[in-house]
Design a protein around this motif. Sequence first.
Motif, PDB file in Angstrom:
ATOM      1  N   CYS A 290       0.725  -0.922  -0.018  1.00  0.00           N
ATOM      2  CA  CYS A 290       0.110   0.161  -0.197  1.00  0.00           C
ATOM      3  C   CYS A 290       1.161   1.266  -0.073  1.00  0.00           C
ATOM      4  CB  CYS A 290      -1.168   0.056   0.804  1.00  0.00           C
ATOM      5  SG  CYS A 290      -1.894   1.606   1.237  1.00  0.00           S
ATOM      6  N   THR A 291       2.071   0.896   0.806  1.00  0.00           N
ATOM      7  CA  THR A 291       3.165   2.449   1.341  1.00  0.00           C
ATOM      8  C   THR A 291       3.252   2.133  -0.679  1.00  0.00           C
ATOM      9  OG1 THR A 291       3.387   1.908   3.123  1.00  0.00           O
ATOM     10  CG2 THR A 291       5.229   3.227   2.260  1.00  0.00           C
ATOM     11  N   VAL A 292       3.738   1.776  -1.160  1.00  0.00           N
ATOM     12  CA  VAL A 292       4.870   1.754  -2.408  1.00  0.00           C
ATOM     13  C   VAL A 292       3.576   2.345  -3.230  1.00  0.00           C
ATOM     14  CG1 VAL A 292       4.721   0.455  -4.421  1.00  0.00           C
ATOM     15  CG2 VAL A 292       5.648  -0.118  -1.735  1.00  0.00           C
ATOM     16  N   LEU A 293       2.084   1.593  -3.734  1.00  0.00           N
ATOM     17  CA  LEU A 293       0.713   1.721  -4.431  1.00  0.00           C
ATOM     18  C   LEU A 293       0.599   3.884  -3.904  1.00  0.00           C
ATOM     19  CD1 LEU A 293      -0.986   1.935  -6.650  1.00  0.00           C
ATOM     20  CD2 LEU A 293      -2.911   0.903  -4.161  1.00  0.00           C
ATOM     21  N   GLN A 294       0.923   3.993  -2.795  1.00  0.00           N
ATOM     22  CA  GLN A 294       0.846   5.585  -2.264  1.00  0.00           C
ATOM     23  C   GLN A 294       1.895   6.533  -3.075  1.00  0.00           C
ATOM     24  OE1 GLN A 294      -1.609   7.155  -0.056  1.00  0.00           O
ATOM     25  NE2 GLN A 294      -0.522   8.589  -1.475  1.00  0.00           N
ATOM     26  N   GLY A 295       2.958   6.357  -3.031  1.00  0.00           N
ATOM     27  CA  GLY A 295       4.377   6.482  -3.995  1.00  0.00           C
ATOM     28  C   GLY A 295       4.029   6.182  -5.308  1.00  0.00           C
ATOM     29  N   ILE A 296       3.623   5.106  -5.849  1.00  0.00           N
ATOM     30  CA  ILE A 296       3.634   5.551  -7.551  1.00  0.00           C
ATOM     31  C   ILE A 296       2.398   6.790  -7.774  1.00  0.00           C
ATOM     32  CG2 ILE A 296       2.658   4.313  -9.494  1.00  0.00           C
ATOM     33  CD1 ILE A 296       3.453   1.045  -8.121  1.00  0.00           C
ATOM     34  N   PHE A 297       1.152   6.341  -7.076  1.00  0.00           N
ATOM     35  CA  PHE A 297       0.486   7.486  -6.773  1.00  0.00           C
ATOM     36  C   PHE A 297       0.787   8.847  -7.508  1.00  0.00           C
ATOM     37  CE2 PHE A 297      -4.203   9.663  -5.518  1.00  0.00           C
ATOM     38  CZ  PHE A 297      -4.170   9.816  -7.067  1.00  0.00           C
ATOM     39  N   CYS A 298       1.684   9.245  -6.127  1.00  0.00           N
ATOM     40  CA  CYS A 298       2.551  10.280  -6.439  1.00  0.00           C
ATOM     41  C   CYS A 298       3.249  10.838  -7.873  1.00  0.00           C
ATOM     42  CB  CYS A 298       3.692  10.651  -5.180  1.00  0.00           C
ATOM     43  SG  CYS A 298       2.149  10.959  -3.385  1.00  0.00           S
ATOM     44  N   PHE A 299       4.080   9.699  -7.574  1.00  0.00           N
ATOM     45  CA  PHE A 299       5.067   9.587  -9.250  1.00  0.00           C
ATOM     46  C   PHE A 299       3.616  10.231 -10.691  1.00  0.00           C
ATOM     47  CE2 PHE A 299       8.144   6.321  -8.156  1.00  0.00           C
ATOM     48  CZ  PHE A 299       8.742   7.107  -7.352  1.00  0.00           C
ATOM     49  N   VAL A 300       2.572   9.334 -10.643  1.00  0.00           N
ATOM     50  CA  VAL A 300       1.804   9.686 -11.641  1.00  0.00           C
ATOM     51  C   VAL A 300       1.239  11.206 -11.709  1.00  0.00           C
ATOM     52  CG1 VAL A 300      -0.757  10.036 -12.177  1.00  0.00           C
ATOM     53  CG2 VAL A 300       0.889   7.618 -11.756  1.00  0.00           C
ATOM     54  N   LYS A 301       1.006  11.740 -10.076  1.00  0.00           N
ATOM     55  CA  LYS A 301       0.958  13.412 -10.040  1.00  0.00           C
ATOM     56  C   LYS A 301       1.740  14.444 -10.194  1.00  0.00           C
ATOM     57  CE  LYS A 301      -1.192  12.143  -6.286  1.00  0.00           C
ATOM     58  NZ  LYS A 301      -1.508  12.686  -4.699  1.00  0.00           N
ATOM     59  N   ASP A 303       4.873  14.238  -8.327  1.00  0.00           N
ATOM     60  CA  ASP A 303       5.359  14.787  -7.215  1.00  0.00           C
ATOM     61  C   ASP A 303       6.578  13.670  -7.018  1.00  0.00           C
ATOM     62  OD1 ASP A 303       5.952  15.396  -4.570  1.00  0.00           O
ATOM     63  OD2 ASP A 303       3.819  14.911  -3.090  1.00  0.00           O
ATOM     64  N   PHE A 304       7.434  13.837  -7.770  1.00  0.00           N
ATOM     65  CA  PHE A 304       8.744  12.658  -7.270  1.00  0.00           C
ATOM     66  C   PHE A 304       9.158  12.336  -6.012  1.00  0.00           C
ATOM     67  CE2 PHE A 304       7.679  13.656 -11.562  1.00  0.00           C
ATOM     68  CZ  PHE A 304       7.816  12.668 -12.474  1.00  0.00           C
ATOM     69  N   VAL A 305       9.556  14.117  -5.552  1.00  0.00           N
ATOM     70  CA  VAL A 305       9.893  13.993  -3.683  1.00  0.00           C
ATOM     71  C   VAL A 305       9.435  12.497  -2.873  1.00  0.00           C
ATOM     72  CG1 VAL A 305      10.348  14.436  -2.269  1.00  0.00           C
ATOM     73  CG2 VAL A 305      11.368  15.937  -4.737  1.00  0.00           C
ATOM     74  N   GLY A 307       7.012  10.832  -3.669  1.00  0.00           N
ATOM     75  CA  GLY A 307       6.699   9.635  -4.076  1.00  0.00           C
ATOM     76  C   GLY A 307       8.205   8.548  -3.776  1.00  0.00           C
ATOM     77  N   GLU A 308       9.148   8.988  -3.881  1.00  0.00           N
ATOM     78  CA  GLU A 308      10.492   7.809  -3.269  1.00  0.00           C
ATOM     79  C   GLU A 308      10.245   7.853  -1.979  1.00  0.00           C
ATOM     80  OE1 GLU A 308      14.637   7.972  -5.589  1.00  0.00           O
ATOM     81  OE2 GLU A 308      13.013   9.749  -6.491  1.00  0.00           O
ATOM     82  N   LYS A 309      10.148   8.982  -1.638  1.00  0.00           N
ATOM     83  CA  LYS A 309       9.697   8.344   0.312  1.00  0.00           C
ATOM     84  C   LYS A 309       9.183   7.382   0.820  1.00  0.00           C
ATOM     85  CE  LYS A 309      10.828  13.077   2.077  1.00  0.00           C
ATOM     86  NZ  LYS A 309      10.555  14.366   2.353  1.00  0.00           N
ATOM     87  N   TYR A 310       7.707   7.436  -0.055  1.00  0.00           N
ATOM     88  CA  TYR A 310       6.698   6.302  -0.017  1.00  0.00           C
ATOM     89  C   TYR A 310       7.181   4.813   0.332  1.00  0.00           C
ATOM     90  CZ  TYR A 310       2.543   9.113   1.799  1.00  0.00           C
ATOM     91  OH  TYR A 310       1.898  10.333   2.380  1.00  0.00           O
ATOM     92  N   VAL A 311       7.970   4.472  -2.257  1.00  0.00           N
ATOM     93  CA  VAL A 311       7.971   3.740  -2.412  1.00  0.00           C
ATOM     94  C   VAL A 311       9.507   3.492  -1.940  1.00  0.00           C
ATOM     95  CG1 VAL A 311       9.582   2.707  -4.454  1.00  0.00           C
ATOM     96  CG2 VAL A 311       8.022   4.306  -4.682  1.00  0.00           C
ATOM     97  N   ASP A 312      10.159   4.038  -0.855  1.00  0.00           N
ATOM     98  CA  ASP A 312      11.657   3.319   0.128  1.00  0.00           C
ATOM     99  C   ASP A 312      10.809   2.910   1.313  1.00  0.00           C
ATOM    100  OD1 ASP A 312      13.367   4.752  -1.963  1.00  0.00           O
ATOM    101  OD2 ASP A 312      13.780   5.845  -0.890  1.00  0.00           O
ATOM    102  N   LYS A 313       9.876   4.070   1.613  1.00  0.00           N
ATOM    103  CA  LYS A 313       9.677   3.141   3.275  1.00  0.00           C
ATOM    104  C   LYS A 313       8.645   1.655   2.749  1.00  0.00           C
ATOM    105  CE  LYS A 313       6.390   4.243   7.089  1.00  0.00           C
ATOM    106  NZ  LYS A 313       5.194   5.362   6.671  1.00  0.00           N
TER     107      LYS A 313
END
Length: 380
Positions: A290-301, A303-305, A307-313
């Motif tokens: 779910c946290t990775v998915l939140q990061g992907i959604f940030c990428f789509v918007k 919001d790369f900064v 996004g990477e934080k969510y994916v790393d978490k």
Amino acid sequence: MDTVKFSPNDYKVNYHSEVIVFLPKEFQLFKFLYQNPSRIFTRDELLDAVWSLETPIDRTIDDHIYRVRKKIQPLAPAILIETVRGQGYRLVTKKEPDNPLIHEKDITSHFLSLYHKYHLYGQGDALKLLEDNQTLLGFELDLPSQMYLQFMKGNFSWFLEKENIPFWEKCYYYLHIFSFAELDKQKCLDYFCRALSSKELPEHHRLEITLLNRLSFLIFTKQTDEALHLLIQSKQEIHEKRLVGFLPILVLLEGYLVLLQKDSRLMEDTMIDINKTLSTYPYAREQASCTVLQGIFCFVKNDFVNGEKYVDKGFQLSHKAKYIPGILINLQVILFFLEEFNLYGGLYMHYQEMLAKYHREYKLPDLKTKIEFQLKSHFQ
């Protein structure tokens, strides 16, 4: 006897509940002897093995053997270092008496229940603790539990090595390991569907493939109409049969499907629903995804900064849960959506390189070939 665990970074040895701390040379000497059980070594041979680039004094071996012997006294029922007069030293291992609790069905039932709870909540350290201390605790993991632990740890080659386990018991894991390495997701879907057509597939695996795995591959082959139809069917059956362990995975798959439809407002609502479900069923593996998915959604918007934080978490949570398949799946999901939204460049290359690294580390290209041979041989 159970395996002794060596920790070279801090020179510790673990055996059951015992933790022994060595000095560096003591650690090397004990490890060398343990890895060569029952073999007699002269003092010169031990000097060459442990002090090859040094010039120790005459009493070095005898002094170190004395200190190692004192430190391993708690292991005496299982491990001894013997002096062989006129020849040298050897380490011998002895079989410990069986724990009488191993025959108590209620003990085994209790620990298996505990194991399944740890499994459900993604408690990787606790699962490993149970696995490593079965003899001490007086129970034995059943075959399905053993297979899941090997899969969870990324010990994928174990499934090919265990020729005594029937193909159909391993089939579910073969399919997943193959999918980690195969880029053609339609091919993966076809293999999963062919497995469903066999009466020999265990029912608990059939249920998961029918309700969840097929849905996943329909999404990642962009068969959205079929995926929406199956999503409705899966929701209904999961609720009717009260398969609560499937709910977090199902809402995640719904999130992927909504993101694929490129409706940002609906995706915002879906993320709220996913988080609500995971607050009720806080399973570590699905929380990581779910946290990775939140990061992907940030990428789509864009919001790369964040996004990477969510994916790393998310990856940190997967590592904490000791769940290697989750890392491989999430990397594939990230790359799929970066491609879908034309987000190539440095970010795409970064995750592509990460996935390639894991492929090499877990020998997936070689395993893919061997597993596909097994699948083709049984899917006639």
